[in-house]
Design a protein around this motif. Structure first.
Motif, short mmCIF file in Angstrom:
data_model
loop_
_atom_site.label_atom_id
_atom_site.label_comp_id
_atom_site.label_asym_id
_atom_site.label_seq_id
_atom_site.Cartn_x
_atom_site.Cartn_y
_atom_site.Cartn_z
N ASP A 23 0.70 -1.14 -0.02
CA ASP A 23 0.01 -0.07 -0.18
C ASP A 23 0.92 1.14 0.05
N LYS A 24 2.05 1.27 0.29
CA LYS A 24 2.81 2.31 0.71
C LYS A 24 4.11 2.58 -0.26
N ILE A 25 4.15 1.96 -1.53
CA ILE A 25 5.36 1.98 -2.55
C ILE A 25 4.95 3.22 -3.44
N ASN A 26 5.87 3.70 -3.85
CA ASN A 26 5.80 4.71 -5.12
C ASN A 26 6.05 3.78 -6.42
N LYS A 27 5.13 3.68 -7.05
CA LYS A 27 5.59 2.79 -8.19
C LYS A 27 6.54 3.05 -9.05
N GLY A 28 6.78 4.43 -9.57
CA GLY A 28 7.77 4.76 -10.34
C GLY A 28 9.03 4.35 -9.82
N GLU A 29 9.48 4.95 -8.76
CA GLU A 29 10.78 4.62 -8.04
C GLU A 29 11.02 3.07 -7.45
N PHE A 30 9.96 2.31 -7.36
CA PHE A 30 9.92 1.09 -6.71
C PHE A 30 11.05 0.21 -7.21
N PRO A 31 10.95 -0.07 -8.61
CA PRO A 31 11.95 -1.00 -9.26
C PRO A 31 13.60 -0.82 -8.87
N GLY A 32 13.77 0.78 -8.92
CA GLY A 32 15.22 1.13 -8.61
C GLY A 32 15.62 1.18 -6.98
N PHE A 33 14.62 1.43 -6.34
CA PHE A 33 14.56 1.25 -4.98
C PHE A 33 15.22 -0.29 -4.46
N ILE A 34 14.30 -1.33 -5.08
CA ILE A 34 14.52 -2.73 -4.57
C ILE A 34 16.12 -3.06 -5.07
N LYS A 35 16.53 -2.39 -6.31
CA LYS A 35 17.75 -2.85 -6.80
C LYS A 35 18.80 -2.02 -5.70
N GLU A 36 18.64 -1.12 -5.44
CA GLU A 36 19.50 -0.47 -4.31
C GLU A 36 19.54 -0.95 -3.09
N ALA A 37 18.38 -1.41 -2.69
CA ALA A 37 18.19 -2.08 -1.19
C ALA A 37 18.88 -3.37 -1.33
N SER A 38 19.02 -4.07 -2.50
CA SER A 38 19.48 -5.34 -2.60
C SER A 38 21.11 -5.36 -2.40
N SER A 66 -1.13 -5.62 7.52
CA SER A 66 -2.42 -5.94 8.40
C SER A 66 -3.49 -5.55 7.43
N LEU A 67 -3.54 -4.44 6.88
CA LEU A 67 -4.55 -4.29 5.94
C LEU A 67 -4.29 -4.02 4.63
N MET A 68 -4.84 -4.20 3.82
CA MET A 68 -4.45 -4.07 2.44
C MET A 68 -5.49 -3.12 1.60
N LEU A 69 -5.47 -1.92 1.29
CA LEU A 69 -6.45 -1.12 0.66
C LEU A 69 -6.45 -1.11 -0.69
N THR A 70 -5.14 -1.36 -1.25
CA THR A 70 -5.03 -1.36 -2.60
C THR A 70 -4.91 -2.95 -3.21
N ASN A 71 -4.72 -3.07 -4.43
CA ASN A 71 -4.93 -4.29 -5.00
C ASN A 71 -3.30 -4.59 -5.66
N GLU A 72 -2.36 -4.31 -4.88
CA GLU A 72 -1.02 -4.28 -5.48
C GLU A 72 -0.31 -5.42 -5.13
N PHE A 73 -0.73 -6.26 -4.17
CA PHE A 73 0.02 -7.31 -3.34
C PHE A 73 0.84 -8.11 -4.53
N GLU A 74 0.11 -8.86 -5.61
CA GLU A 74 0.88 -9.40 -6.53
C GLU A 74 1.86 -8.82 -7.44
N ALA A 75 1.42 -7.69 -7.78
CA ALA A 75 2.04 -6.88 -8.67
C ALA A 75 3.56 -6.31 -7.90
N THR A 76 3.37 -6.05 -6.64
CA THR A 76 4.51 -5.83 -5.72
C THR A 76 5.64 -7.04 -5.61
N LEU A 77 5.01 -8.10 -5.48
CA LEU A 77 5.88 -9.34 -5.46
C LEU A 77 6.64 -9.37 -6.71
N LYS A 78 5.87 -9.33 -7.86
CA LYS A 78 6.36 -9.44 -9.35
C LYS A 78 7.42 -8.45 -9.54
#
Ligand code: 1GP
Length: 246
Positions: A24-39, A51-63
């Motif tokens: 629910d809390k990711i910035n889609k545009g920056e997310f791929p770069g963020f994951i690479k940097e974090a790794s 605990s709660l998921m208000l958006t439908n981004e769970f699978e897309a986030t994992l992907k």
């Protein structure tokens, strides 16, 4: 097996750094770069859930995470709907500090066939809520009472029960955004009495706080909020260095 990887990380690096991603809390545009940097900044595994998921981004986030890193991705489920074969493993949580049958066996019975069908590695984890000075989403949503901060003996007895039941990990949780993280003294007593690797999370705000928990006996540290608020790779590196042995 992800559990073997986690135990090896503890052996080789002294402890492991788990970064919690709330879809629910990711910035889609920056997310791929963020994951690479974090790794490349020392994160040992990504936890995904909420605990709660208000958006439908769970699978897309994992992907997106899987497409951008080889670092293991572990589901940290907030509900039975958070199961997906895209992840490498799932923490099969049993909320042992509570007395709510839904979180002790009900949800596990619903989720088990789904996890089996998905071919997901399930890592059985004793999940203990510890009072963090405020009511967190985990406490409210689970409808359970956290263990009082000063009741170290009660926490140790729960940890021992988790060990005797045969669970693989113990997650000491103050709750996301907790005012106070799990007391070092409690981690220390649990580590003295119980052989299960301890994950500590909730309200950990500084690398020094993380380091103190490792010194007290924690094997893994989870941070969520602090990196959501400042996703600079420098901060991630500081946490990783504090968590890993120097
Ligand atoms: C919550 O332990 C995690 O389940 C992380 O908590 O967001 O406070 O870092 P924070």
């Amino acid at each position: 097996m992800v559990i073997e990887y986690l135990l090896k990380t503890k052996r080789d690096r002294g402890a492991g750094y788990l970064l919690l991603i709330d879809p629910d809390k990711i910035n889609k545009g920056e997310f791929p770069g963020f994951i690479k940097e974090a790794s490349s900044s020392g994160v040992d595994a990504f936890l995904v859930g909420g605990s709660l998921m208000l958006t439908n981004e769970f699978e897309a986030t994992l992907k997106t995470i899987k497409e951008n890193t080889k670092t293991p991705v572990i589901i940290f489920p907030g509900s039975v709907s958070q199961v997906s074969s895209i992840a490498d493993a799932i923490l099969f949580l049993i909320l042992i500090s509570g007395r709510n049958p839904d979180h002790l066996i009900g949800n596990q019975v619903v989720a088990a066939p789904i996890i089996k069908r998905a071919g997901l590695e399930a890592i059985s984890t004793g999940y203990m809520l510890i009072d963090g000075g405020n009511v967190t989403s985990a406490e409210f949503m689970s409808n359970t009472k956290p263990i009082p901060r000063e009741k170290t003996d009660i926490a140790v007895a729960h940890a021992l029960a988790a060990e005797l039941i045969g669970l693989k990990l113990l997650y000491l949780e103050a709750g996301s955004g907790a005012k106070q993280s799990v007391p070092d003294e409690m981690i220390n007593k649990i580590a003295q009495h119980c052989s299960l690797p301890v994950i500590a999370g909730g309200g950990i705000c500084t690398p020094e706080e993380a380091r103190n928990k490792i010194k007290a006996g924690a094997s893994f540290i989870v941070t969520g909020t602090v990196i959501e608020q400042n996703s600079d790779s420098k901060v991630i590196k500081e946490f990783a260095q504090a968590i890993h042995k120097s």
